[in-house]
Write an enzyme that holds these catalytic residues in place. Structure first.
Site, PDB file in Angstrom:
ATOM      1  N   ASN A 196       0.516   8.957   6.311  1.00  0.00           N
ATOM      2  CA  ASN A 196       1.878   9.458   6.456  1.00  0.00           C
ATOM      3  C   ASN A 196       1.969  10.254   7.758  1.00  0.00           C
ATOM      4  O   ASN A 196       0.979  10.819   8.224  1.00  0.00           O
ATOM      5  CB  ASN A 196       2.236  10.369   5.276  1.00  0.00           C
ATOM      6  CG  ASN A 196       3.666  10.866   5.347  1.00  0.00           C
ATOM      7  OD1 ASN A 196       4.597  10.100   5.654  1.00  0.00           O
ATOM      8  ND2 ASN A 196       3.874  12.142   5.068  1.00  0.00           N
ATOM      9  N   LYS A 206       9.756   5.092 -12.385  1.00  0.00           N
ATOM     10  CA  LYS A 206       8.935   5.209 -11.173  1.00  0.00           C
ATOM     11  C   LYS A 206       7.725   4.277 -11.266  1.00  0.00           C
ATOM     12  O   LYS A 206       7.324   3.673 -10.271  1.00  0.00           O
ATOM     13  CB  LYS A 206       8.498   6.668 -11.007  1.00  0.00           C
ATOM     14  CG  LYS A 206       7.732   6.996  -9.742  1.00  0.00           C
ATOM     15  CD  LYS A 206       8.633   7.262  -8.563  1.00  0.00           C
ATOM     16  CE  LYS A 206       7.886   7.711  -7.329  1.00  0.00           C
ATOM     17  NZ  LYS A 206       7.925   9.110  -7.011  1.00  0.00           N
ATOM     18  N   GLY A 255      13.823   4.240  11.223  1.00  0.00           N
ATOM     19  CA  GLY A 255      12.729   3.326  11.554  1.00  0.00           C
ATOM     20  C   GLY A 255      12.239   3.376  12.988  1.00  0.00           C
ATOM     21  O   GLY A 255      11.610   2.416  13.453  1.00  0.00           O
ATOM     22  N   HIS A 309       4.119  13.480   9.444  1.00  0.00           N
ATOM     23  CA  HIS A 309       4.977  14.606   9.077  1.00  0.00           C
ATOM     24  C   HIS A 309       5.396  15.339  10.355  1.00  0.00           C
ATOM     25  O   HIS A 309       4.547  15.629  11.205  1.00  0.00           O
ATOM     26  CB  HIS A 309       4.232  15.555   8.138  1.00  0.00           C
ATOM     27  CG  HIS A 309       5.083  16.700   7.691  1.00  0.00           C
ATOM     28  ND1 HIS A 309       6.079  16.544   6.755  1.00  0.00           N
ATOM     29  CD2 HIS A 309       5.129  17.992   8.078  1.00  0.00           C
ATOM     30  CE1 HIS A 309       6.697  17.708   6.587  1.00  0.00           C
ATOM     31  NE2 HIS A 309       6.138  18.596   7.372  1.00  0.00           N
ATOM     32  N   ASN A 318       9.801   5.066  14.074  1.00  0.00           N
ATOM     33  CA  ASN A 318       8.332   4.967  14.007  1.00  0.00           C
ATOM     34  C   ASN A 318       7.882   3.548  13.692  1.00  0.00           C
ATOM     35  O   ASN A 318       6.864   3.090  14.213  1.00  0.00           O
ATOM     36  CB  ASN A 318       7.769   5.956  12.983  1.00  0.00           C
ATOM     37  CG  ASN A 318       7.699   7.361  13.538  1.00  0.00           C
ATOM     38  OD1 ASN A 318       6.804   7.687  14.312  1.00  0.00           O
ATOM     39  ND2 ASN A 318       8.673   8.193  13.189  1.00  0.00           N
TER      40      ASN A 318
END
Ligand code: GRF
Length: 194
Positions: A109, A67, A14, A111, A16
């Site tokens: 997101n 899911k 965590g 990456h 970020n």
């Protein structure tokens, strides 16, 4: 205009989350984190949320049975908190159709590589093993692929001859902590609330 309502989704440490939370506090992001959703019970990110006073929700894929059911729970939490924009920050599952249908175009997101180079779960390790002289960090929109969505912002990070995997990872994380808030704010300035 009211501040944008952000949710962070994470699976692990965590760092970020903390960098984004800090940026919302000091005005670099014109939004607030209204909830954290995490999918690993032991994830340290929950401690960070607690300290920041951000409500956090653990959602278990296993306990959900499927899911679809798992993501329905997540969508419910996001809707309950009137979330405008979802920030994936070390969330280790592939986003499925249920969550994507609810938040496509509103989900970011980060990456740890210069996409389309080194997509997938081990972006730092793959670049390190490939022996490249530079890698990078990318912020992108989430689509149905793995790290394939529209690129919003990216920056090169050098790989030094004396680097260990740890020293490279540390350099990449430092760039992430600066780049992600910047990309989120740029995204929000052209984002219209429904
Ligand atoms: C980051 O390197 C991010 O790029 C990747 O997962 C890592 C999460 O780190 N998607 P942290 O949990 O935010 O410290």
């Amino acid at each position: 205009m009211k501040p944008f309502r952000l949710a962070v989704m994470a699976s692990g440490n965590g760092s970020n989350f903390s960098a984004i939370q800090q940026a919302t506090q000091d005005g670099r992001i014109s939004g607030e984190i209204v909830c954290l959703i995490y999918d690993r019970k032991e994830a340290f990110v929950q401690e960070r949320a607690k300290q920041a006073g951000v409500p956090s929700f653990y959602v278990s894929l296993k306990a959900s049975g499927s899911k679809v059911a798992y993501e329905q729970q997540i969508v419910q939490i996001l809707r309950d908190h009137q979330v405008d924009c979802v920030i994936l920050a070390g969330y280790m599952k592939i986003v499925g159709e249920t969550l994507l249908a609810a938040y496509e175009g509103k989900m970011l997101n980060i990456h740890p590589a210069f996409l389309p180079e080194f997509p997938g779960k081990q972006g730092i390790l793959d670049a390190f093993n490939a022996g490249v002289s530079q890698t990078g960090v990318t912020v992108h929109l989430v689509d149905e692929g793995v790290d394939t969505g529209k690129i919003l912002l990216q920056e090169r990070v050098p790989v030094l001859p004396e680097d260990s995997l740890d020293s490279l990872a540390e350099r990449i994380h430092q760039v992430e902590h600066r780049l992600y808030p910047q990309a989120i704010e740029a995204f929000l300035t052209q984002f219209e609330k429904e």
